[in-house]
Design a protein around this motif. Structure first.
Motif, short mmCIF file in Angstrom:
data_model
loop_
_atom_site.label_atom_id
_atom_site.label_comp_id
_atom_site.label_asym_id
_atom_site.label_seq_id
_atom_site.Cartn_x
_atom_site.Cartn_y
_atom_site.Cartn_z
N ASP A 3 0.71 -0.96 0.16
CA ASP A 3 -0.25 -0.11 0.09
C ASP A 3 1.26 1.47 0.07
O ASP A 3 1.67 2.12 0.34
N LYS A 9 1.59 5.52 -0.17
CA LYS A 9 1.23 6.90 -0.09
C LYS A 9 2.62 7.70 0.61
O LYS A 9 3.24 7.36 1.11
N LEU A 22 -0.39 -0.47 -4.28
CA LEU A 22 -1.82 0.34 -4.85
C LEU A 22 -1.52 1.21 -3.73
O LEU A 22 -1.08 1.72 -2.45
N ASP A 23 -1.81 2.64 -4.76
CA ASP A 23 -1.98 3.85 -4.75
C ASP A 23 -2.66 4.09 -3.52
O ASP A 23 -4.01 4.63 -4.38
N ILE A 24 -2.95 4.22 -1.99
CA ILE A 24 -4.26 4.05 -1.86
C ILE A 24 -4.45 5.85 -1.63
O ILE A 24 -5.92 5.81 -1.03
N THR A 25 -3.65 7.04 -2.03
CA THR A 25 -4.43 7.76 -2.04
C THR A 25 -3.86 8.48 -3.31
O THR A 25 -3.79 9.94 -3.33
N ALA A 26 -4.29 7.80 -3.94
CA ALA A 26 -4.28 8.66 -5.74
C ALA A 26 -4.77 9.94 -6.15
O ALA A 26 -6.34 10.10 -6.01
N ARG A 50 -0.46 10.37 -9.51
CA ARG A 50 -0.39 8.78 -10.85
C ARG A 50 0.67 9.59 -11.88
O ARG A 50 1.42 8.33 -11.86
N THR A 105 3.43 7.48 -9.72
CA THR A 105 2.78 5.44 -9.85
C THR A 105 3.46 5.70 -10.77
O THR A 105 4.02 4.52 -10.89
N GLY A 138 -5.48 1.73 -8.03
CA GLY A 138 -4.91 2.77 -7.29
C GLY A 138 -5.38 4.46 -8.41
O GLY A 138 -4.52 5.28 -8.92
N HIS A 170 -13.21 4.24 -2.26
CA HIS A 170 -12.02 5.09 -1.87
C HIS A 170 -11.40 4.70 -1.07
O HIS A 170 -12.21 5.53 0.26
N GLY A 171 -11.57 3.78 -0.79
CA GLY A 171 -10.00 3.08 -0.01
C GLY A 171 -10.80 2.28 1.59
O GLY A 171 -10.59 3.30 2.92
#
Length: 254
Positions: free
Chosen positions: A14, A16, A53-57, A62, A65, A84, A147-148
């Protein structure tokens, strides 16, 4: 005679703000290292795949990432799934072009289910993983959150699983929000219910705390087991885990 496909062990990163993080029930995030170093370690330790997983994309994240995916992809020789904030075929193309092998869709697929159909058509079903965050509801089933894990959707897990299967998704990544980060085991009832509803591989996520838990996931319908904390904090080594699974009759790639 039909050969049994090897079950897969998938560490989850994950991400962030460019770091690997881990929480409990989607909250209380703690730092768990540099993504490139962590991914390389898992590659060397015998993981079958890595999920990123980009949890706060966000729009800015982007770009980060795609750059990070390119750096990670250079260091590993196993399949890489990225998710994400992916909301268009262009986003998918950029990430596949950067070196990932599969795309994980979650909130965007709920908002626009056609994205699954289009992605499968353009890039092939094997590229499209649909991630589902589900929590048990009062009626005894499970509700999908987006949304997460913040937004309840009112969508029933089993109905959504059938729809993504019909739309051409290649895999489902199922996270039990009730079990996430608790290390008390996967939601086995949930795994059995989804596994018997669809004809595509199911990745179990949320709750792994021991080798026994991962064995139970495989015995209850999972084709792959995804975990984070137990690997990040080196509580269980992938090599020892695979040896344990093999001794219990689970086909794994050693």
């Amino acid at each position: 005679m039909k050969t049994k496909l090897a079950k897969r062990i998938i560490p989850c990163l994950d991400i962030k703000d460019g770091r690997v993080v881990k929480g409990v029930n989607f909250l209380g995030l703690q730092d768990a290292g540099d993504p490139i170093e962590v991914a390389k370690r898992y590659n060397d330790e015998g993981a079958d795949e890595i999920t990123f997983l980009d949890i706060t994309a966000t729009i800015q994240a982007r770009k980060t990432t795609a750059q990070m995916v390119a750096q990670v992809a250079k260091e590993i020789f196993i399949p890489l799934t990225v998710g994400g904030g992916i909301a268009s075929l262009d986003n998918m193309y950029d990430l596949l072009n950067a070196g990932c092998d599969k795309i994980s869709l979650n909130s965007a697929a709920i908002k626009n289910p056609n994205l699954i159909t289009q992605g499968a058509k353009r890039f092939g079903s094997q590229c499209i993983v649909v991630a589902m965050d589900a929590r048990r509801n009062l009626s005894g089933g499970w509700e999908i959150y987006t949304h997460g894990g913040r937004n309840p959707t009112g969508i029933d897990l089993l109905e959504w699983a059938k729809e993504v299967y019909d739309r051409g998704a290649g895999e489902i990544l199922l996270t039990s929000m009730d079990c996430d980060g608790t290390k008390s085991g996967y939601d086995l009832e949930q795994l059995r219910a989804v596994s018997s509803s669809v004809g595509i591989p199911l990745i179990a996520s949320g709750g792994a705390g021991s080798m026994q838990h991962i064995l139970e996931a495989f015995e209850n319908g999972a084709d792959a087991a995804l975990a984070a904390s137990i690997f990040h904090y080196q509580e269980i080594s992938i090599k020892d885990l695979k040896k344990f699974l093999k001794e219990h009759g689970i086909p794994v790639r050693i």
